[in-house]
Scaffold this active site. Structure first.
Site, PDB file in Angstrom:
ATOM      1  N   LYS A  77       0.866  -1.185   0.000  1.00 60.20           N
ATOM      2  CA  LYS A  77       0.000   0.000   0.000  1.00 60.20           C
ATOM      3  C   LYS A  77       0.902   1.234   0.000  1.00 60.20           C
ATOM      4  CE  LYS A  77      -4.470   0.988   2.140  1.00 60.20           C
ATOM      5  NZ  LYS A  77      -5.471   0.492   1.186  1.00 60.20           N
TER       6      LYS A  77
HETATM    7  C1  LIG Z   1      -6.399  -0.562   0.868  1.00 60.62           C
HETATM    8  C2  LIG Z   1      -6.815  -1.081  -0.446  1.00 60.62           C
HETATM    9  C3  LIG Z   1      -7.845  -2.015  -0.598  1.00 60.62           C
HETATM   10  C4  LIG Z   1      -8.689  -2.508   0.544  1.00 60.62           C
HETATM   11  O1  LIG Z   1      -7.982  -3.118   1.557  1.00 60.62           O
HETATM   12  P1  LIG Z   1      -8.640  -3.260   3.005  1.00 60.62           P
HETATM   13  O2  LIG Z   1      -7.570  -3.888   3.798  1.00 60.62           O
HETATM   14  O3  LIG Z   1      -9.833  -4.115   2.875  1.00 60.62           O
HETATM   15  O4  LIG Z   1      -8.976  -1.888   3.452  1.00 60.62           O
HETATM   16  C5  LIG Z   1      -8.115  -2.484  -1.869  1.00 60.62           C
HETATM   17  N1  LIG Z   1      -7.453  -2.041  -2.931  1.00 60.62           N
HETATM   18  C6  LIG Z   1      -6.464  -1.124  -2.843  1.00 60.62           C
HETATM   19  C7  LIG Z   1      -5.767  -0.665  -4.067  1.00 60.62           C
HETATM   20  C8  LIG Z   1      -6.112  -0.626  -1.595  1.00 60.62           C
HETATM   21  O5  LIG Z   1      -5.131   0.272  -1.511  1.00 60.62           O
END
Ligand SMILES: *Cc1c(COP(=O)(O)O)cnc(C)c1O
Length: 308
Positions: free
Chosen positions: A162
């Site tokens: 992320k």
């Molecule tokens: C954060 C994110 C998600 C969702 O992740 P969660 O852990 O469920 O919040 C999905 N796709 C992308 C591109 C993300 O950055």
């Protein structure tokens, strides 16, 4: 500028800092080159009136995975940052809020050449965040389009991390969709299969079976994993599969999962209604069970809650 929803206090490098003082230098490396890592977590008011962070352990595990993938060094432990999150929620007297941990590089590094394992600084902010797609989106379902932007290839970025820098594609895709009058974008992967939304994972229901793209080009969502486990607990068959745009159009139900969108039904893709254009029964059941889970009303999953 602070908004009414913002917290008064932000945790920065071990200290509680007033909102207006929580600043970085203009030459911070992460600001120029996107070399940052973040998380999105929610704290919920539980049925008994307490406050619990949902799956804090898994979120911070992923935070450290992202930091490791980028090659940064973080001097804190998972439990340090969970404790810091609890302290920040309490310091701001939130009953429910969004939690935003950020690891970033400061202005001690110039240019692209990173030293080995540069030290990341960490901040944790909180704010009040209601329904990401509005109350209507959550109950009636949202309208999305296949984006002209694609999810980054494994050779161009680190799709499982992320990263702040990785979010430029998400921002452009979301803007394209909203300019077209829609709620959200759906990005395909470099091979043309369905990947995910700008910040949420996708699920498809067909003949009572639940499908979702494999973890390859997508961010491995914690909500995706929660939906997976909840669906199995409810007796559904869930499996990872490559999904085409054609399959979307013929789906019985579609929905998104993510910390921001929680579980949100999709009622239209590329101006075509999905089934009868209303949230389907399995999406609604999963959504309802998800909300019960975060409120501590599903004993099987109570270990997912970290009371502040
Ligand atoms: C954060 C994110 C998600 C969702 O992740 P969660 O852990 O469920 O919040 C999905 N796709 C992308 C591109 C993300 O950055």
């Amino acid at each position: 500028m602070a908004t009414n929803a913002d917290s008064q206090i932000i945790w920065m490098e071990g200290k509680m800092i007033p909102y207006s003082d929580a600043k970085v230098h203009i030459l911070s490396h992460s600001l120029h080159y996107g070399t940052g890592v973040f998380e999105g977590i929610r704290a919920y008011r539980t049925a008994d009136g307490r406050t619990a962070i949902f799956r804090a352990e898994e979120h911070f595990q992923r935070f450290f995975d992202s930091i490791r993938a980028l090659g940064l060094h973080c001097p804190y432990t998972i439990s340090d940052l969970i404790q810091a999150s609890c302290d920040t929620v309490r310091a701001n007297e939130f009953k429910e809020c969004y939690i935003r941990p950020l690891a970033y590089l400061d202005d001690s590094i110039r240019g692209l050449k990173l030293p080995d394992n540069p030290k990341a600084l960490v901040a944790i902010a909180t704010w009040a965040w209601g329904k990401y797609m509005g109350d209507d989106g959550q109950t009636k379902g949202i309208r999305i389009q296949t984006s002209t932007y694609r999810r980054a290839d494994v050779s161009t970025s680190l799709p499982l991390a992320k990263l702040t820098g990785g979010y430029i594609t998400s921002v452009l895709a979301r803007r394209e969709a909203t300019k077209n009058g829609l709620d959200e974008a759906l990005l395909l992967d470099p091979q043309g299969f369905v990947a995910e939304g700008s910040g949420e994972n996708l699920f498809l229901v067909k003949n009572k079976e639940i499908l979702t793209p494999p973890v390859q080009f997508i961010l491995p969502g914690i909500t995706r994993d929660s939906v997976f486990q909840i669906a199995k607990h409810l007796g559904y068959s869930v499996r990872e599969a490559n999904i085409t745009r054609n399959q979307l159009y013929l789906a019985d139900e579609l929905f998104f999962s993510g910390t921001a969108v929680e579980v949100t039904p999709i009622r239209e893709v590329d101006y075509r209604p999905i089934a009868d254009g209303r949230p389907g029964p399995i999406s609604r059941q999963l959504q309802e069970t998800f909300f019960k889970t975060v409120q501590g009303e599903v004993p099987r999953f109570n270990s997912w809650l970290r009371y502040v």
